[in-house]
Each structure stands twice: as C-alpha cells, then as structure tokens.
Design an enzyme around this catalytic site. Structure first.
Site, short mmCIF file in Angstrom:
data_model
loop_
_atom_site.label_atom_id
_atom_site.label_comp_id
_atom_site.label_asym_id
_atom_site.label_seq_id
_atom_site.Cartn_x
_atom_site.Cartn_y
_atom_site.Cartn_z
N SER A 139 35.21 -2.10 -33.19
CA SER A 139 36.19 -1.81 -32.16
C SER A 139 37.56 -2.02 -32.80
O SER A 139 37.78 -1.59 -33.93
CB SER A 139 35.96 -2.71 -30.93
OG SER A 139 36.90 -2.44 -29.91
N TYR A 153 43.07 6.80 -27.56
CA TYR A 153 42.33 5.93 -28.48
C TYR A 153 41.77 4.73 -27.71
O TYR A 153 40.61 4.36 -27.88
CB TYR A 153 43.27 5.48 -29.60
CG TYR A 153 42.63 4.58 -30.62
CD1 TYR A 153 41.58 5.01 -31.42
CD2 TYR A 153 43.11 3.28 -30.83
CE1 TYR A 153 41.01 4.20 -32.38
CE2 TYR A 153 42.55 2.46 -31.79
CZ TYR A 153 41.50 2.92 -32.56
OH TYR A 153 40.95 2.10 -33.50
N LYS A 157 37.86 3.12 -27.10
CA LYS A 157 37.55 1.76 -27.54
C LYS A 157 37.26 0.83 -26.37
O LYS A 157 36.36 -0.02 -26.45
CB LYS A 157 38.71 1.22 -28.40
CG LYS A 157 38.83 1.91 -29.75
CD LYS A 157 37.54 1.79 -30.58
CE LYS A 157 37.68 2.37 -31.96
NZ LYS A 157 36.44 2.25 -32.75
#
Length: 280
Positions: A139, A153, A157
């Site tokens: 991660s 993004y 994640k």
C-alpha cells in the site's frame, strides 16, 4: 530479526523495478526462491542468468484478470509450496480528479485495486491447501492519509486497504497472515519514472492539487526513504507472529498517518452525541 532457517519461496508481482526488484535481489542473495512477474522478461535477463532456477519468471499485466489466475496457478503447480505472496506491482496517477481521463481512471483501478484483489483471490485456494502462508500487499502512506492531487490513487489504495483488512480476519483461521505495507516516499523510480500525470486544467492552478503536479514536473524533491532498508523490514515482517496487519515505513509516513488518523478520531468523537441520537 534474522532470516528464517529454512529458505522460502516468494511470489512477487512487478519485479523489474522499484521495491519488487530490490526485494527479489535481497531474497535471491540470501538463498530464497522467487517467482516474479514482469511485463517483459528481458529486463531481468542478467539476474536470471546469475540465479538460474532460483528465479522463476512469468509475463503478467495486472489488468488481465484471467491471466492473473493462470500465472498464479502455474507458479504453484511448477514450484510447489509458495510461502509468501507479495502484491507489489502498481503505479501512481496524479492530478486533480477532474483532470484525469476516464481511461486513466479505469486503468488505475484495474492495476492498483482489481488486479491485486484478483491476485490474492487466486492465491488463497493454494495457501489454504498447503496449510498457510503470508500475503504482503504494498500500500502506501496514501492508504491511510489523503493528499490533494492524488484522489484517484487514493481511491485504489484505500480500497485495497479495506479489502486486505477484512480479508485478514477471514483467513487467519487457515494460518494465512496478511500485512499492508505503508511506505512513505522512497528513492525508487516510482515518483518520477513510474507515475502518470493527468493533463492540466488551468483552473486547478489555484487548487492544492497543483502542488503534486509541480513536484512531479520539477523532479527535484528527493524522497527520504532508503529502498533497501524498507525492503529489508518487509522481509523481516514475515518472521513476526502473528503477522502485523500494517507496517509503516518512513518517518514521513508515520507522521502523516498519525496526524490524519488523530484528526479523523477527533472529528468522530465530536459527533458522538449526534450518532447516538439516531438510535431507537
């Protein structure tokens, strides 16, 4: 923590660069076996020549969901037991949400969220059958903290963090441990070579989202993290019992996550009376 006495076999995605390549090199140097996935095997020809059968390679695009299962099944069939599955491959997509094109959004989610989910799901039947194993999901500090200019993004994640967090509770009974690795900035090619920048919309020059764009375009900011040290800590974590659910790496990661988690907790505490007021 020292190396386990018995060599392990690791399945790692994205071993041609960054953390994946560093981990592969460290593991091979200490006598472990690595099954690595790459977009093109030629990138690791020299490493393959040095280590021979200790390095098993397969081409894989994480957006190919059927291909993921095929490669995972073949790796277990040809290598037997795989002790650790490292979901490493991924890339950054930066720019304001409005600046990002639809195809880029879909590719980012496929690579950073759907692909890792498929990888782990494909490995689970094998890990259960062999009586356990470890899953390391790469991660980022951005899996717990959020920054403008990285909204898409973060979407991937934060999604994979929720998936692995819940998964860890589902599979612990089978002897499968899960760890989310949350590094801060590292001196790999991720920031300036492995990331994509969305096309600019001039209106966002006035937004904090522009800070991420300027950092990448200028290319002068040096991340503090030492990739070799970070990878060494990832490898060491596999010896911990039970598996740590999260592994924060880097002072910048710890500070940013600690600050934002404290802010979220304070905001939640302030809503306690409101929350309970809706109960019957």
């Amino acid at each position: 923590m020292g190396q386990a006495s018995k060599p392990r076999t690791w399945l790692i995605t994205g071993v041609n660069s960054g953390f994946g390549k560093e981990m592969t090199e460290q593991l091979l140097a200490r006598g472990d076996r690595v099954a690595g996935t790459v977009r093109g095997e030629a990138a690791l020809a020299e490493l393959k020549a040095r280590h021979g059968d200790a390095l098993w390679l397969a081409q894989l695009d994480l957006t190919d969901m059927a291909g993921i299962r095929t490669v995972v099944d073949r790796a277990f069939a040809e290598l037997g037991r795989i002790d650790v599955v490292v979901s490493n491959a991924g890339y950054g997509l930066f720019g304001a949400a409005e600046e990002t094109g639809d195809e880029d959004v879909q590719h980012q989610m496929a690579t950073n969220l759907l692909g890792p989910i498929q990888l782990i799901r494909a490995a689970l039947p094998h890990l259960r059958a062999q009586g356990g194993g470890r899953i390391l999901q790469l991660s980022t500090v951005g899996g717990q903290a959020a920054f403008p200019g990285a909204s898409l993004y973060h979407a991937g994640k934060w999604g994979i963090e929720g998936f692995v967090d819940a998964l860890s509770r589902e599979v612990a009974v089978f002897g499968i441990g899960c760890t989310l690795v949350e590094p801060g900035g590292a001196r790999t090619n991720f920031r300036y070579g492995g990331s994509r920048l969305a096309p600019r919309i001039a209106a966002y020059d006035a937004s904090p989202a522009s800070h991420a764009r300027r950092m990448i375009e200028e290319g002068t900011s040096v991340p503090p993290g030492d990739p070799a040290k970070m990878v060494s800590r990832m490898i060491d974590s596999v010896d911990q019992q039970p598996a740590p659910l999260r592994l924060a790496l880097g002072g910048d990661a710890w500070t940013a996550m600690r600050t934002q988690l404290a802010e979220r907790l304070a905001a939640l505490d302030a809503q306690k009376e409101l929350a309970f007021s809706t109960d019957a």
